[in-house]
Design a protein around this motif. Structure first.
Motif, PDB file in Angstrom:
ATOM      1  N   UNK A   1       0.537  -1.092  -0.234  1.00 37.17           N
ATOM      2  CA  UNK A   1      -0.206   0.089   0.185  1.00 37.17           C
ATOM      3  C   UNK A   1       1.030   1.311   0.173  1.00 37.17           C
ATOM      4  N   UNK A   2       0.246   2.157  -0.466  1.00 38.85           N
ATOM      5  CA  UNK A   2       1.135   4.025  -0.156  1.00 38.85           C
ATOM      6  C   UNK A   2       1.544   4.076   0.872  1.00 38.85           C
ATOM      7  N   UNK A   3       2.400   4.190   1.633  1.00 35.39           N
ATOM      8  CA  UNK A   3       2.452   4.210   2.823  1.00 35.39           C
ATOM      9  C   UNK A   3       1.977   5.651   3.610  1.00 35.39           C
ATOM     10  N   UNK A   4       2.465   5.832   4.388  1.00 33.76           N
ATOM     11  CA  UNK A   4       2.208   7.741   5.315  1.00 33.76           C
ATOM     12  C   UNK A   4       2.606   7.962   6.589  1.00 33.76           C
ATOM     13  N   UNK A   5       2.994   9.084   6.567  1.00 32.81           N
ATOM     14  CA  UNK A   5       3.724   9.254   7.933  1.00 32.81           C
ATOM     15  C   UNK A   5       2.575   8.937   9.148  1.00 32.81           C
ATOM     16  N   UNK A   6       1.957   8.659   9.367  1.00 32.22           N
ATOM     17  CA  UNK A   6       1.308   8.379  10.544  1.00 32.22           C
ATOM     18  C   UNK A   6       1.728   7.172  10.709  1.00 32.22           C
ATOM     19  N   UNK A   7       1.698   5.671  10.065  1.00 34.87           N
ATOM     20  CA  UNK A   7       2.247   4.650  10.210  1.00 34.87           C
ATOM     21  C   UNK A   7       2.861   4.121   9.236  1.00 34.87           C
ATOM     22  N   UNK A   8       4.024   4.692   9.897  1.00 36.55           N
ATOM     23  CA  UNK A   8       5.481   4.165   8.599  1.00 36.55           C
ATOM     24  C   UNK A   8       5.332   2.778   8.443  1.00 36.55           C
ATOM     25  N   UNK A   9       6.284   1.993   7.261  1.00 37.06           N
ATOM     26  CA  UNK A   9       6.612   1.415   7.229  1.00 37.06           C
ATOM     27  C   UNK A   9       7.802   0.433   7.870  1.00 37.06           C
ATOM     28  N   UNK A  10       7.359  -1.224   8.276  1.00 35.21           N
ATOM     29  CA  UNK A  10       8.049  -1.448   9.884  1.00 35.21           C
ATOM     30  C   UNK A  10       9.973  -1.355   8.544  1.00 35.21           C
ATOM     31  N   UNK A  11      10.879  -1.578   9.926  1.00 36.77           N
ATOM     32  CA  UNK A  11      12.187  -2.254   9.688  1.00 36.77           C
ATOM     33  C   UNK A  11      12.125  -3.056   8.266  1.00 36.77           C
ATOM     34  N   UNK A  12      11.456  -3.822   8.427  1.00 36.79           N
ATOM     35  CA  UNK A  12      11.551  -5.589   8.135  1.00 36.79           C
ATOM     36  C   UNK A  12      11.622  -7.049   8.647  1.00 36.79           C
ATOM     37  N   UNK A  13      10.832  -7.485   8.196  1.00 39.51           N
ATOM     38  CA  UNK A  13      10.285  -9.320   9.045  1.00 39.51           C
ATOM     39  C   UNK A  13      10.788  -9.941   7.855  1.00 39.51           C
ATOM     40  N   UNK A  14      11.626 -10.558   7.824  1.00 37.69           N
ATOM     41  CA  UNK A  14      11.163 -12.112   6.960  1.00 37.69           C
ATOM     42  C   UNK A  14      10.355 -13.035   7.027  1.00 37.69           C
ATOM     43  N   UNK A  15       9.958 -13.398   6.063  1.00 34.52           N
ATOM     44  CA  UNK A  15       8.760 -14.768   6.459  1.00 34.52           C
ATOM     45  C   UNK A  15       8.413 -15.316   6.739  1.00 34.52           C
ATOM     46  N   UNK A  16       9.792 -16.169   7.314  1.00 34.10           N
ATOM     47  CA  UNK A  16      10.115 -17.389   7.349  1.00 34.10           C
ATOM     48  C   UNK A  16       9.809 -16.936   9.447  1.00 34.10           C
ATOM     49  N   UNK A  17      10.487 -15.323  10.081  1.00 35.35           N
ATOM     50  CA  UNK A  17      10.181 -14.389  10.830  1.00 35.35           C
ATOM     51  C   UNK A  17       8.911 -14.444  10.936  1.00 35.35           C
ATOM     52  N   UNK A  18       7.999 -14.334  10.510  1.00 32.41           N
ATOM     53  CA  UNK A  18       6.763 -13.406  10.382  1.00 32.41           C
ATOM     54  C   UNK A  18       6.032 -14.460  10.179  1.00 32.41           C
ATOM     55  N   UNK A  19       5.970 -15.656   9.813  1.00 33.52           N
ATOM     56  CA  UNK A  19       5.696 -17.370   9.760  1.00 33.52           C
ATOM     57  C   UNK A  19       5.219 -17.781  11.017  1.00 33.52           C
ATOM     58  N   UNK A  20       6.316 -17.954  11.779  1.00 34.68           N
ATOM     59  CA  UNK A  20       6.830 -18.188  13.327  1.00 34.68           C
ATOM     60  C   UNK A  20       5.651 -17.069  14.240  1.00 34.68           C
ATOM     61  N   UNK A  21       5.838 -15.620  14.418  1.00 32.74           N
ATOM     62  CA  UNK A  21       4.794 -15.355  14.942  1.00 32.74           C
ATOM     63  C   UNK A  21       3.490 -15.408  14.789  1.00 32.74           C
ATOM     64  N   UNK A  22       3.572 -15.740  13.966  1.00 37.71           N
ATOM     65  CA  UNK A  22       1.664 -15.348  13.457  1.00 37.71           C
ATOM     66  C   UNK A  22       0.674 -16.725  13.068  1.00 37.71           C
ATOM     67  N   UNK A  23       1.757 -18.062  13.536  1.00 36.04           N
ATOM     68  CA  UNK A  23       1.469 -19.683  13.955  1.00 36.04           C
ATOM     69  C   UNK A  23       1.007 -20.034  12.266  1.00 36.04           C
ATOM     70  N   UNK A  24       1.702 -19.156  11.113  1.00 38.38           N
ATOM     71  CA  UNK A  24       0.969 -20.270  10.140  1.00 38.38           C
ATOM     72  C   UNK A  24       2.607 -20.395   9.636  1.00 38.38           C
ATOM     73  N   UNK A  25       1.841 -21.259   8.516  1.00 39.80           N
ATOM     74  CA  UNK A  25       2.983 -22.343   7.870  1.00 39.80           C
ATOM     75  C   UNK A  25       3.106 -21.760   6.363  1.00 39.80           C
ATOM     76  N   UNK A  26       4.691 -21.368   5.958  1.00 41.00           N
ATOM     77  CA  UNK A  26       5.131 -20.373   4.793  1.00 41.00           C
ATOM     78  C   UNK A  26       5.573 -22.665   3.892  1.00 41.00           C
ATOM     79  N   UNK A  27       3.978 -21.747   3.174  1.00 40.86           N
ATOM     80  CA  UNK A  27       4.274 -22.843   2.051  1.00 40.86           C
ATOM     81  C   UNK A  27       5.769 -23.978   1.099  1.00 40.86           C
ATOM     82  N   UNK A  28       6.021 -22.480   0.702  1.00 41.08           N
ATOM     83  CA  UNK A  28       7.488 -22.870  -0.066  1.00 41.08           C
ATOM     84  C   UNK A  28       8.709 -21.964   0.548  1.00 41.08           C
TER      85      UNK A  28
END
Length: 354
Positions: A1-28
């Protein structure tokens, strides 16, 4: 999405870390090093975004989706284009909520309105008898009354008013312009802008001299992890207490009358009105603009459709809708019959005009 200064983007999270945090399975798992920075609707998702789908109605939106990853559940897996990595979850909605909280933690509660290093603004008024634990933040123009107690990590927004004797737990946010009086507030409670907690309820005795006011000497008790929306009002009890149970979420512009008792883990949507002395069980969901009569009981796990009028008790686990509210299957059948008769009359009228 188009970012705005109210809610700037995160510095970055890997998909592997995001999957683990959210309790999801990264298919590939080969995509595990790809970076996610923000959330987005499916149709507008770009590289760096994560999104989610809940039904096949999102099929068309997927044609323009360029997300770094998408949360979905197993029955929808076949819909996902091959170029989008899939985060498979038992509940895509829950997983996306966890991801959003990680990527945009500043969006979870009202933000601090002012800058500065002072925990307690010199432009706030704090009564000398108030007791604040270490780490309490008080923003400008807030008023903290006599004998108030506030726990560590709690923030009181600008212009908020905390009445005498109120107790507020730890790690709460009372947003700008809110008023809290005659109330005991638990831990991790969020009260949004303009909410009114603890004012006297609507109680009068009609007679020859007009409406005589009935004294309201109860309290409001708000348990841990409750969230109360902007401009919602919760009246204190007449002689008993008004109680909001643990982890219940109340939307904006809701009216909760005196002596109402709402259970744990309930969801109450905007413009609901709950009349006095009603008892609502645990896990109850009430749709927007529904009206709930006083002195009735709504059982655990019941669901009330939007714009319903609840006049009598609702059994546990039941789904009710309509005015007056009745079992949802009966209400929907009546609506379908009414529409069918209306369509039949319209066709008959059209034929006679021909």
């Amino acid at each position: 999405m188009e970012h705005n200064h109210f809610f700037p983007p995160h510095s970055g999270v890997t998909l592997a870390a995001l999957a683990q945090h959210a309790g999801a399975e990264l298919q590939d798992e080969s995509h595990g090093d790809r970076i996610v920075r923000s959330v987005s609707p499916v149709a507008r998702a770009k590289d760096g975004d994560v999104c989610y789908i809940l039904s096949r109605r999102s099929r068309e939106d997927l044609s323009t989706c360029q997300a770094t990853a998408i949360f979905c559940e197993k029955p929808l897996l076949s819909l996902i284009p091959s170029h989008i990595p899939v985060l498979l979850a038992k509940s895509a909605h829950t997983a996306f909520a966890l991801a959003g909280a990680l990527l945009h933690p500043q969006g979870l509660q009202p933000v601090r309105m002012t800058s500065g290093t002072a925990k307690v603004s010199p432009a706030a008024f704090v009564d000398p008898t108030a007791r604040l634990e270490d780490g309490v933040e008080i923003e400008p123009m807030a008023v903290i009354g006599a004998d108030v107690e506030i726990g560590s990590g709690t923030r009181i927004g600008p212009g908020a008013v905390i009445g005498p004797g109120v107790r507020i737990g730890r790690d709460c946010v009372i947003a700008g312009g809110a008023t809290v009086q005659v109330a005991l507030i638990g831990n991790n409670v969020i009260i949004h802008n303009g909410a009114r907690i603890g004012q006297d309820g609507f109680g009068y005795a009609p007679g020859p001299r007009g409406m005589l006011k009935i004294v309201q000497v109860g309290r409001v008790i708000i348990q841990d992890h409750v969230e109360i929306g902007a401009n919602t009002t919760i009246d204190r009890g007449t002689m008993d207490d008004t109680v909001i149970g643990e982890s219940t979420k109340i939307d904006n512009l809701v009216q909760v009358g005196h002596n109402v008792r709402i259970g744990r883990h309930c969801g109450i949507v905007s413009q609901v009105g709950i009349a006095g002395s009603t008892v609502i069980g645990d896990g109850v969901m009430i749709g927007g603009a529904a009206g709930v009569n006083g002195h009735i009981k709504i059982g655990d796990g019941a669901q009330i459709a939007a714009m319903s009028g609840v006049l009598a008790d609702v059994p546990p686990g039941e789904k009710y809708g309509g005015v007056p509210a009745r079992p949802l299957k009966d209400y929907l059948r009546e609506v379908a019959d009414t529409l069918s008769r209306y369509d039949g009359r319209a066709k008959d009228k059209g034929a006679s005009n021909d």
